[in-house]
Design a protein around this motif. Structure first.
Motif, PDB file in Angstrom:
ATOM      1  N   CYS A   1       0.831  -1.203   0.000  1.00  0.00           N
ATOM      2  CA  CYS A   1       0.000   0.000   0.000  1.00  0.00           C
ATOM      3  C   CYS A   1       0.868   1.257   0.000  1.00  0.00           C
ATOM      4  O   CYS A   1       1.730   1.408   0.849  1.00  0.00           O
ATOM      5  N   ARG A   2       0.610   2.119  -0.948  1.00  0.00           N
ATOM      6  CA  ARG A   2       1.272   3.427  -0.941  1.00  0.00           C
ATOM      7  C   ARG A   2       0.260   4.443  -0.443  1.00  0.00           C
ATOM      8  O   ARG A   2      -0.819   4.582  -0.995  1.00  0.00           O
ATOM      9  N   ARG A   3       0.628   5.145   0.597  1.00  0.00           N
ATOM     10  CA  ARG A   3      -0.232   6.197   1.147  1.00  0.00           C
ATOM     11  C   ARG A   3       0.160   7.511   0.492  1.00  0.00           C
ATOM     12  O   ARG A   3       1.321   7.909   0.526  1.00  0.00           O
TER      13      ARG A   3
ATOM     14  N   MET B   1      -3.570   4.383  -1.417  1.00  0.00           N
ATOM     15  CA  MET B   1      -4.501   4.944  -0.433  1.00  0.00           C
ATOM     16  C   MET B   1      -4.355   6.446  -0.426  1.00  0.00           C
ATOM     17  O   MET B   1      -3.308   6.970  -0.047  1.00  0.00           O
TER      18      MET B   1
ATOM     19  N   GLU C   1      -5.067   9.895   1.113  1.00  0.00           N
ATOM     20  CA  GLU C   1      -5.403  10.412   2.445  1.00  0.00           C
ATOM     21  C   GLU C   1      -6.021  11.785   2.301  1.00  0.00           C
ATOM     22  O   GLU C   1      -5.322  12.779   2.127  1.00  0.00           O
TER      23      GLU C   1
END
Length: 95
Positions: A64-66, A91, A93
């Motif tokens: 997962c890359r935020r 993801m 934000e």
């Protein structure tokens, strides 16, 4: 596939024509439109919890890359140019 978890600001957009021409699938929590904020938050936390529980902390970190809200336009540009980040889950934000 572009998954939306949370609600972006009005200025954070992806053109419908781009989505259509590239054959993207957009998934999100749109079915919760009209529900109370607490119901929406509960569903968000359930999905985020599922990611951690089913993938585990190490997998979440690797898969997962935020992406912070201010970097979303750049991410959309990269995706549009076919230069998608390697992680399978992106993801965004928003809050």
């Amino acid at each position: 596939m572009l998954g939306l978890l949370g609600t972006p600001d009005e200025q954070d957009t992806v053109a419908a024509a781009t989505v259509h021409r590239r054959g993207w699938t957009v998934v999100g929590m749109h079915e919760l439109t009209g529900h109370t904020p607490s119901r929406y938050r509960e569903a968000y936390e359930r999905v985020a919890g599922w990611l951690i529980t089913d993938l585990g902390q190490d997998q979440v970190a690797a898969w997962c890359r935020r992406v912070p809200r201010e970097q979303a336009p750049r991410l959309f540009t990269l995706i549009d140019q076919g230069d998608r980040p390697p992680e399978p889950v992106l993801m965004l934000e928003w809050s």
